[in-house]
Design a protein around this motif. Structure first.
Motif, PDB file in Angstrom:
ATOM      1  N   GLU A  12       0.830  -1.214   0.000  1.00 26.21           N
ATOM      2  CA  GLU A  12       0.000   0.000   0.000  1.00 26.21           C
ATOM      3  C   GLU A  12       0.862   1.261   0.000  1.00 26.21           C
ATOM      4  N   LEU A  13       1.948   1.209   0.777  1.00 24.80           N
ATOM      5  CA  LEU A  13       2.870   2.361   0.816  1.00 24.80           C
ATOM      6  C   LEU A  13       3.511   2.588  -0.550  1.00 24.80           C
ATOM      7  N   PHE A  14       3.993   1.532  -1.168  1.00 29.37           N
ATOM      8  CA  PHE A  14       4.651   1.658  -2.475  1.00 29.37           C
ATOM      9  C   PHE A  14       3.655   2.127  -3.532  1.00 29.37           C
ATOM     10  N   ASN A  15       2.446   1.598  -3.468  1.00 29.39           N
ATOM     11  CA  ASN A  15       1.394   1.986  -4.404  1.00 29.39           C
ATOM     12  C   ASN A  15       1.153   3.497  -4.327  1.00 29.39           C
ATOM     13  N   GLU A  16       0.926   3.966  -3.106  1.00 31.17           N
ATOM     14  CA  GLU A  16       0.573   5.376  -2.918  1.00 31.17           C
ATOM     15  C   GLU A  16       1.763   6.291  -3.172  1.00 31.17           C
ATOM     16  N   TYR A  17       2.945   5.845  -2.773  1.00 36.10           N
ATOM     17  CA  TYR A  17       4.131   6.702  -2.897  1.00 36.10           C
ATOM     18  C   TYR A  17       4.408   7.026  -4.374  1.00 36.10           C
ATOM     19  N   HIS A  18       4.417   6.022  -5.206  1.00 32.62           N
ATOM     20  CA  HIS A  18       4.684   6.274  -6.634  1.00 32.62           C
ATOM     21  C   HIS A  18       3.615   7.197  -7.231  1.00 32.62           C
ATOM     22  N   ALA A  19       2.356   6.928  -6.885  1.00 31.61           N
ATOM     23  CA  ALA A  19       1.268   7.753  -7.424  1.00 31.61           C
ATOM     24  C   ALA A  19       1.412   9.207  -6.966  1.00 31.61           C
ATOM     25  N   LEU A  20       1.822   9.411  -5.719  1.00 33.65           N
ATOM     26  CA  LEU A  20       1.994  10.779  -5.201  1.00 33.65           C
ATOM     27  C   LEU A  20       3.169  11.493  -5.870  1.00 33.65           C
ATOM     28  N   ILE A  21       4.222  10.759  -6.154  1.00 30.90           N
ATOM     29  CA  ILE A  21       5.367  11.362  -6.863  1.00 30.90           C
ATOM     30  C   ILE A  21       4.915  11.863  -8.237  1.00 30.90           C
ATOM     31  N   VAL A  22       4.152  11.026  -8.933  1.00 30.68           N
ATOM     32  CA  VAL A  22       3.655  11.424 -10.254  1.00 30.68           C
ATOM     33  C   VAL A  22       2.783  12.676 -10.132  1.00 30.68           C
ATOM     34  N   GLU A  23       1.880  12.658  -9.158  1.00 30.24           N
ATOM     35  CA  GLU A  23       0.987  13.808  -8.982  1.00 30.24           C
ATOM     36  C   GLU A  23       1.786  15.079  -8.673  1.00 30.24           C
ATOM     37  N   HIS A  24       2.758  14.973  -7.781  1.00 31.78           N
ATOM     38  CA  HIS A  24       3.537  16.154  -7.387  1.00 31.78           C
ATOM     39  C   HIS A  24       4.345  16.700  -8.570  1.00 31.78           C
ATOM     40  N   CYS A  25       4.871  15.801  -9.366  1.00 26.76           N
ATOM     41  CA  CYS A  25       5.681  16.269 -10.504  1.00 26.76           C
ATOM     42  C   CYS A  25       4.814  16.855 -11.611  1.00 26.76           C
ATOM     43  N   LYS A  26       3.574  16.440 -11.691  1.00 27.51           N
ATOM     44  CA  LYS A  26       2.663  17.069 -12.655  1.00 27.51           C
ATOM     45  C   LYS A  26       2.191  18.426 -12.142  1.00 27.51           C
ATOM     46  N   GLU A  27       1.972  18.509 -10.837  1.00 29.40           N
ATOM     47  CA  GLU A  27       1.420  19.739 -10.262  1.00 29.40           C
ATOM     48  C   GLU A  27       2.478  20.795  -9.966  1.00 29.40           C
ATOM     49  N   ARG A  28       3.629  20.382  -9.435  1.00 31.76           N
ATOM     50  CA  ARG A  28       4.610  21.354  -8.956  1.00 31.76           C
ATOM     51  C   ARG A  28       6.014  21.142  -9.525  1.00 31.76           C
ATOM     52  N   CYS A  29       6.534  19.947  -9.362  1.00 31.31           N
ATOM     53  CA  CYS A  29       7.938  19.720  -9.704  1.00 31.31           C
ATOM     54  C   CYS A  29       8.055  19.361 -11.189  1.00 31.31           C
ATOM     55  N   ARG A  30       7.614  20.310 -12.002  1.00 32.37           N
ATOM     56  CA  ARG A  30       7.622  20.127 -13.451  1.00 32.37           C
ATOM     57  C   ARG A  30       9.020  20.376 -13.998  1.00 32.37           C
ATOM     58  N   THR A  31       9.163  20.255 -15.308  1.00 31.29           N
ATOM     59  CA  THR A  31      10.452  20.551 -15.921  1.00 31.29           C
ATOM     60  C   THR A  31      10.899  21.944 -15.479  1.00 31.29           C
ATOM     61  N   ARG A  32       9.972  22.918 -15.559  1.00 34.87           N
ATOM     62  CA  ARG A  32      10.186  24.234 -14.952  1.00 34.87           C
ATOM     63  C   ARG A  32       9.381  24.246 -13.663  1.00 34.87           C
ATOM     64  N   PRO A  33      10.038  23.975 -12.540  1.00 30.81           N
ATOM     65  CA  PRO A  33       9.288  23.727 -11.298  1.00 30.81           C
ATOM     66  C   PRO A  33       8.592  24.964 -10.747  1.00 30.81           C
ATOM     67  N   LEU A  34       7.443  24.734 -10.136  1.00 35.39           N
ATOM     68  CA  LEU A  34       6.680  25.795  -9.489  1.00 35.39           C
ATOM     69  C   LEU A  34       6.964  25.702  -7.988  1.00 35.39           C
ATOM     70  N   CYS A  35       8.098  26.231  -7.575  1.00 33.92           N
ATOM     71  CA  CYS A  35       8.580  26.008  -6.213  1.00 33.92           C
ATOM     72  C   CYS A  35       7.858  26.860  -5.170  1.00 33.92           C
ATOM     73  N   GLY A  36       7.297  27.970  -5.594  1.00 27.61           N
ATOM     74  CA  GLY A  36       6.766  28.927  -4.634  1.00 27.61           C
ATOM     75  C   GLY A  36       5.778  28.339  -3.649  1.00 27.61           C
ATOM     76  N   GLU A  37       4.904  27.434  -4.136  1.00 27.68           N
ATOM     77  CA  GLU A  37       3.900  26.851  -3.239  1.00 27.68           C
ATOM     78  C   GLU A  37       4.154  25.368  -2.992  1.00 27.68           C
TER      79      GLU A  37
END
Ligand code: SF4
Length: 223
Positions: free
Chosen positions: A180-205
């Motif tokens: 369950e941890l591995f399942n959620e962790y990978h999914a959260l990494i994907v979500e965070h990189c789509k939302e914030r840690c993009r190629t040009r990261p949105l670090c402010g928030e």
């Protein structure tokens, strides 16, 4: 390292909530999706899977019996459809080899041995293999992708040049073998990189900015 990784997980979970991965109706659909998602976005995969469902082909027998060219046409929305139809056929041929009688049989034995076997199938690289093991087979095999490398190298926890196995080993050796941890962790990494840690990261928030090496060094391109 265990505590650091768990704190990052908790922070991401608090920010985004559970992601309910993998979006599929069956373990076999996960396997097909994991192969189709190579080099394309998920929306295109969904269209290809919808085609397979509409034609009644989303089963091991369905994919085994359809001619490769017809299969390629069906999965055209996923891109690289000739290559991917051949990869699906290779996976299905492997699935029906050695007296296997389906996915349940495939996942019944030692999953570490299964991982070695799966990696021998043409077109199944480590990310696809670990996605199948984790999300279809519910085995504790951590999935690494380009997002994982980007995020954790920016956080300063891995080298930007780290190999797939080096990154996976970090998670596998530091965290409890918890599906369950591995399942959620990978999914959260994907979500965070789509939302914030993009190629040009949105670090402010970004919820991880106060532990991020990239942010501390002032490399952010955002205000
Ligand atoms: S602070 Fe910026 S670089 Fe660091 S994790 Fe957040 S978005 Fe990525």
């Amino acid at each position: 390292m265990r505590n650091v990784l768990l704190e990052i997980f908790d922070t991401l979970l608090a920010a985004y909530g559970p992601r309910f991965w993998w979006p599929a109706d069956s373990p076999f659909e996960v396997c097909v999706g994991a192969i189709l998602t190579q080099n394309t976005n998920w929306g295109n995969v969904e269209k290809a899977i919808a085609n397979l469902k509409r034609e009644g082909l989303l089963s091991p027998e369905g994919l085994r019996d359809i001619p490769t060219a017809q299969l390629a046409e069906c999965i055209r929305p996923a891109g690289y459809f000739n290559v991917k139809s051949a990869r699906l056929k290779d996976f299905i041929a492997w699935l029906f080899s050695e007296q296997r009688v389906g996915l349940a049989d495939m996942f019944a034995g030692d999953w570490q041995e299964l991982r070695v076997d799966l990696l021998q199938v043409r077109g199944i690289g480590p990310e696809t293999c670990d996605s199948i093991l984790l999300y279809a087979g519910h085995k504790p095999s951590f999935v690494v992708d380009a997002y994982t490398k980007r995020l954790f190298s920016r956080l300063g926890l891995i080298s930007p040049k780290a190999s797939y196995d080096e990154v996976r080993d970090l998670f596998m050796e530091s965290l409890p073998a918890d599906v369950e941890l591995f399942n959620e962790y990978h999914a959260l990494i994907v979500e965070h990189c789509k939302e914030r840690c993009r190629t040009r990261p949105l670090c402010g928030e970004c919820v991880l900015r106060f532990r991020c090496e990239y942010y501390r060094k002032g490399s952010s391109v955002t205000p």
